[in-house]
Enzyme design. Structure first.
Site, PDB file in Angstrom:
ATOM      1  N   GLU A 169       0.727  -1.185   0.098  1.00 61.47           N
ATOM      2  CA  GLU A 169      -0.074   0.014   0.303  1.00 61.47           C
ATOM      3  C   GLU A 169       0.880   1.148  -0.066  1.00 61.47           C
ATOM      4  O   GLU A 169       0.561   2.344   0.782  1.00 61.47           O
ATOM      5  CB  GLU A 169      -1.119   0.133   1.221  1.00 61.47           C
ATOM      6  CG  GLU A 169      -2.021  -1.254   1.279  1.00 61.47           C
ATOM      7  CD  GLU A 169      -2.831  -1.292   2.346  1.00 61.47           C
ATOM      8  OE1 GLU A 169      -2.700  -0.320   3.299  1.00 61.47           O
ATOM      9  OE2 GLU A 169      -3.569  -2.185   2.346  1.00 61.47           O
ATOM     10  N   ASN A 223       2.182  -5.121  -3.105  1.00 60.96           N
ATOM     11  CA  ASN A 223       0.644  -5.368  -2.945  1.00 60.96           C
ATOM     12  C   ASN A 223       0.258  -4.180  -2.687  1.00 60.96           C
ATOM     13  O   ASN A 223       0.543  -3.320  -1.985  1.00 60.96           O
ATOM     14  CB  ASN A 223       0.915  -6.335  -1.902  1.00 60.96           C
ATOM     15  CG  ASN A 223      -0.791  -6.907  -1.474  1.00 60.96           C
ATOM     16  OD1 ASN A 223      -1.165  -7.514  -2.211  1.00 60.96           O
ATOM     17  ND2 ASN A 223      -1.035  -6.691  -0.312  1.00 60.96           N
ATOM     18  N   HIS A 264     -10.483  -5.795  -2.513  1.00 61.52           N
ATOM     19  CA  HIS A 264     -11.577  -5.702  -1.681  1.00 61.52           C
ATOM     20  C   HIS A 264     -12.448  -5.085  -2.463  1.00 61.52           C
ATOM     21  O   HIS A 264     -12.640  -3.783  -2.520  1.00 61.52           O
ATOM     22  CB  HIS A 264     -11.181  -4.765  -0.202  1.00 61.52           C
ATOM     23  CG  HIS A 264      -9.881  -5.562   0.562  1.00 61.52           C
ATOM     24  ND1 HIS A 264     -10.210  -6.854   1.399  1.00 61.52           N
ATOM     25  CD2 HIS A 264      -8.852  -5.256   0.774  1.00 61.52           C
ATOM     26  CE1 HIS A 264      -9.073  -6.884   1.808  1.00 61.52           C
ATOM     27  NE2 HIS A 264      -8.377  -6.172   1.476  1.00 61.52           N
ATOM     28  N   GLU A 292      -6.640 -10.553  -1.570  1.00 52.12           N
ATOM     29  CA  GLU A 292      -7.127 -10.204  -0.436  1.00 52.12           C
ATOM     30  C   GLU A 292      -8.608 -10.039  -0.788  1.00 52.12           C
ATOM     31  O   GLU A 292      -9.131  -9.076  -0.575  1.00 52.12           O
ATOM     32  CB  GLU A 292      -6.542  -9.185   0.211  1.00 52.12           C
ATOM     33  CG  GLU A 292      -5.321  -9.018   0.584  1.00 52.12           C
ATOM     34  CD  GLU A 292      -4.674  -7.772   1.561  1.00 52.12           C
ATOM     35  OE1 GLU A 292      -5.764  -6.725   2.076  1.00 52.12           O
ATOM     36  OE2 GLU A 292      -3.589  -7.535   1.516  1.00 52.12           O
ATOM     37  N   ASP A 294     -12.316 -10.108  -1.251  1.00 53.76           N
ATOM     38  CA  ASP A 294     -13.535 -10.187  -0.425  1.00 53.76           C
ATOM     39  C   ASP A 294     -14.659  -9.278  -1.213  1.00 53.76           C
ATOM     40  O   ASP A 294     -14.221  -8.378  -1.960  1.00 53.76           O
ATOM     41  CB  ASP A 294     -13.585  -9.761   0.916  1.00 53.76           C
ATOM     42  CG  ASP A 294     -12.862  -8.671   1.414  1.00 53.76           C
ATOM     43  OD1 ASP A 294     -12.671  -7.558   0.505  1.00 53.76           O
ATOM     44  OD2 ASP A 294     -12.385  -8.337   2.412  1.00 53.76           O
TER      45      ASP A 294
HETATM   46  O1  G3I Z   1      -5.938  -8.221  18.926  1.00 58.26           O
HETATM   47  C1  G3I Z   1      -6.622  -7.157  19.417  1.00 58.26           C
HETATM   48  C2  G3I Z   1      -7.491  -7.449  20.428  1.00 58.26           C
HETATM   49  O2  G3I Z   1      -6.554  -7.864  21.441  1.00 58.26           O
HETATM   50  C3  G3I Z   1      -8.301  -6.175  20.847  1.00 58.26           C
HETATM   51  O3  G3I Z   1      -9.029  -6.374  21.899  1.00 58.26           O
HETATM   52  C4  G3I Z   1      -8.918  -5.678  19.571  1.00 58.26           C
HETATM   53  C5  G3I Z   1      -9.617  -4.219  20.061  1.00 58.26           C
HETATM   54  O4  G3I Z   1      -9.688  -3.342  18.923  1.00 58.26           O
HETATM   55  O5  G3I Z   1      -8.166  -5.552  18.559  1.00 58.26           O
HETATM   56  C6  G3I Z   1      -7.428  -6.414  17.986  1.00 58.26           C
HETATM   57  O6  G3I Z   1      -6.550  -6.070  17.360  1.00 58.26           O
HETATM   58  C7  G3I Z   1      -7.223  -5.964  15.837  1.00 58.26           C
HETATM   59  C8  G3I Z   1      -6.556  -6.892  14.836  1.00 58.26           C
HETATM   60  O7  G3I Z   1      -6.953  -6.584  13.570  1.00 58.26           O
HETATM   61  C9  G3I Z   1      -6.962  -8.413  15.237  1.00 58.26           C
HETATM   62  O8  G3I Z   1      -8.345  -8.567  14.980  1.00 58.26           O
HETATM   63  C10 G3I Z   1      -6.806  -4.339  15.813  1.00 58.26           C
HETATM   64  O9  G3I Z   1      -7.573  -3.783  16.260  1.00 58.26           O
HETATM   65  C11 G3I Z   1      -7.410  -4.299  13.960  1.00 58.26           C
HETATM   66  O10 G3I Z   1      -6.826  -3.046  13.775  1.00 58.26           O
HETATM   67  C12 G3I Z   1      -6.813  -5.442  13.097  1.00 58.26           C
HETATM   68  O11 G3I Z   1      -7.232  -5.043  11.791  1.00 58.26           O
HETATM   69  C13 G3I Z   1      -6.453  -5.616  10.860  1.00 58.26           C
HETATM   70  C14 G3I Z   1      -6.244  -4.702   9.955  1.00 58.26           C
HETATM   71  O12 G3I Z   1      -5.526  -5.011   8.813  1.00 58.26           O
HETATM   72  C15 G3I Z   1      -5.361  -3.712  10.383  1.00 58.26           C
HETATM   73  O13 G3I Z   1      -5.034  -2.487   9.340  1.00 58.26           O
HETATM   74  C16 G3I Z   1      -7.336  -6.743  10.195  1.00 58.26           C
HETATM   75  O14 G3I Z   1      -7.579  -7.828  11.020  1.00 58.26           O
HETATM   76  C17 G3I Z   1      -6.900  -7.324   8.823  1.00 58.26           C
HETATM   77  O15 G3I Z   1      -7.787  -8.057   8.364  1.00 58.26           O
HETATM   78  C18 G3I Z   1      -6.419  -6.150   8.038  1.00 58.26           C
HETATM   79  O16 G3I Z   1      -5.712  -6.562   6.800  1.00 58.26           O
HETATM   80  C19 G3I Z   1      -5.373  -5.763   5.920  1.00 58.26           C
HETATM   81  C20 G3I Z   1      -4.201  -6.184   5.307  1.00 58.26           C
HETATM   82  O17 G3I Z   1      -3.311  -6.234   6.060  1.00 58.26           O
HETATM   83  C21 G3I Z   1      -3.755  -5.184   4.160  1.00 58.26           C
HETATM   84  N1  G3I Z   1      -4.775  -4.736   3.373  1.00 58.26           N
HETATM   85  C22 G3I Z   1      -6.190  -4.426   3.749  1.00 58.26           C
HETATM   86  C23 G3I Z   1      -6.749  -5.427   4.764  1.00 58.26           C
HETATM   87  C24 G3I Z   1      -7.806  -5.028   5.353  1.00 58.26           C
HETATM   88  O18 G3I Z   1      -7.702  -3.877   6.174  1.00 58.26           O
END
Ligand code: G3I
Length: 377
Positions: A169, A223, A264, A292, A294
């Site tokens: 990105e 990516n 996405h 990725e 969806d």
């Molecule tokens: O693990 C913590 C948990 O302990 C806490 O209670 C909770 C409360 O907010 O947060 C949890 O962490 C989250 C994590 O995902 C695991 O679920 C983060 O807040 C959250 O920001 C994080 O989001 C991830 C996101 O990237 C961050 O940018 C998504 O799971 C993940 O699917 C997403 O993936 C990205 C790719 O890496 C890049 N392209 C876009 C894609 C979708 O955004």
């Protein structure tokens, strides 16, 4: 006009009930219930086309979700646990001996390899989900951090992965066609990228060079999302072409091996835009992967906040079918199609509160119409 091979999907859609969106598959004559462990594995259906992937987290290991992954997918990408915010030391280490936090990523990689699956590394250099200290300091310090991080992390996993999303990105949003047709360097994020701010645009090639040196066989990807946007696609095209022209023999081959189109999408995405970008990238002679995938079908991110109902499920199925018709037509250019989510209950858009029902499975793991349109687009 409805093609004969779409009739099973239509029949099946009629079986939907307004209150319960579990889906009963239809083989053409008799309606049968099909579950994820009975349905023909997606990876088998597509074995002559491309790899089929999905995401994985440590909590999936030793659960039914891992059985599901093993059945339908031959490739996994860690949803979060191979990102710098998970693997790099959280605070600036006092010594050169950085205490990485590899244990969760290692568990994922070894479980997947033991199960005969391939693993993609996601991601080394990103403006997000990275500790701030990595990009704090003058150019020399931040460049040293970048090279150390990339070479030590790629080195740690050397020989185990099929690909790394080396840079994720890097392009900014809202590019105009004038931007895209100018220098790709001016298309990069700047204010929100600690890497570009400290190092300048050369951070991109420096990351790829460090990764190539650390693991000469793993495929190195750029990516990004919205690569069906013609301006963003052009900027990425220009960047990859320029870097590969300047580094045609980095370890015996051009430096950037592939472009990852995150994909996405939503039900109103014009599939033609996806095809146009695949066409453009294929002219670079690099791998293309859908990294990725969806497709949102409901919720507040879509115009009018449409509800999730039979119609949305069918529109989503049609959109997945349209995408897979394109992927199949370009199979010789596409290495892998990876979905970003196993089921709607754990999809990132569900967890972040936006909803959208973007995956192939309901939250109870029943198969949605979208699943059947992927099996037979
Ligand atoms: O693990 C913590 C948990 O302990 C806490 O209670 C909770 C409360 O907010 O947060 C949890 O962490 C989250 C994590 O995902 C695991 O679920 C983060 O807040 C959250 O920001 C994080 O989001 C991830 C996101 O990237 C961050 O940018 C998504 O799971 C993940 O699917 C997403 O993936 C990205 C790719 O890496 C890049 N392209 C876009 C894609 C979708 O955004």
């Amino acid at each position: 006009m409805i093609a004969g091979n779409q009739l099973p999907i239509l029949f099946a859609a009629l079986l939907f009930t307004a209150c319960n969106f579990s889906f009963k598959g239809n083989t053409g004559n008799d309606t049968v219930s099909e579950t994820w462990d009975e349905a023909k594995p997606l990876q088998e259906i597509y074995k002559n086309y491309f790899l089929m992937g999905n995401i994985i987290s440590p909590s999936d290991l030793n659960t039914m979700r891992f059985d599901l992954l093993k059945r339908h997918y031959n490739t996994v990408t860690a949803e979060n646990h191979m990102k710098p915010s998970y693997m790099a030391p959280s605070a600036n280490p006092a010594s050169d001996n950085w205490a990485y936090r590899f244990s969760e990523a290692d568990r994922i990689v070894s479980a997947a390899l033991d199960a005969g699956m391939k693993v993609v590394g996601h991601t080394l250099i990103w403006h997000s989900q990275s500790p701030a200290w990595l990009t704090t300091g003058n150019k020399e310090t931040v460049l040293a951090n970048l090279e150390k991080y990339v070479s030590e992390v790629a080195g740690h996993f050397a020989g185990k992965l099929i690909a790394w999303d080396v840079v994720n990105e890097a392009m900014r949003d809202g590019l105009t066609s004038a931007d895209a047709n100018g220098s790709w360097r001016n298309c990069l994020r700047l204010t929100d990228s600690g890497w570009n701010r400290a190092i300048g645009p050369e951070y991109i090639e420096r990351a790829f060079l460090a990764a190539r040196a650390a693991d000469p066989h793993v495929k190195l990807y750029y990516n990004d999302y919205n690569l069906n946007n013609p301006n963003k696609a052009r900027a990425v095209f220009n960047m990859v072409r320029d870097i590969n022209e300047r580094y045609p023999h980095a370890g015996g081959r051009p430096l950037i091996d592939g472009i990852g189109m995150q994909s996405h999408h939503h039900i109103k995405t014009n599939p033609q835009t996806v095809e146009t970008s695949i066409n453009l990238f294929s002219s670079l002679q690099v791998e293309i992967s859908i990294t990725e995938l969806d497709i949102l079908a409901a919720g507040k991110l879509l115009e009018g906040n449409p509800p999730w109902n039979n119609g949305a499920a069918q529109q989503q199925a049609d959109q997945y079918a349209a995408m897979f018709r394109i992927f199949k037509a370009y199979a010789s250019d596409i290495t892998r199609v990876t979905f970003w989510g196993i089921d709607d209950g754990t999809h990132w858009r569900t967890l972040d509160g936006n909803g959208g029902h973007g995956t192939l499975l309901n939250k109870d793991y029943s198969l949605k119409p979208a699943f059947f349109s992927v099996t037979n687009p």
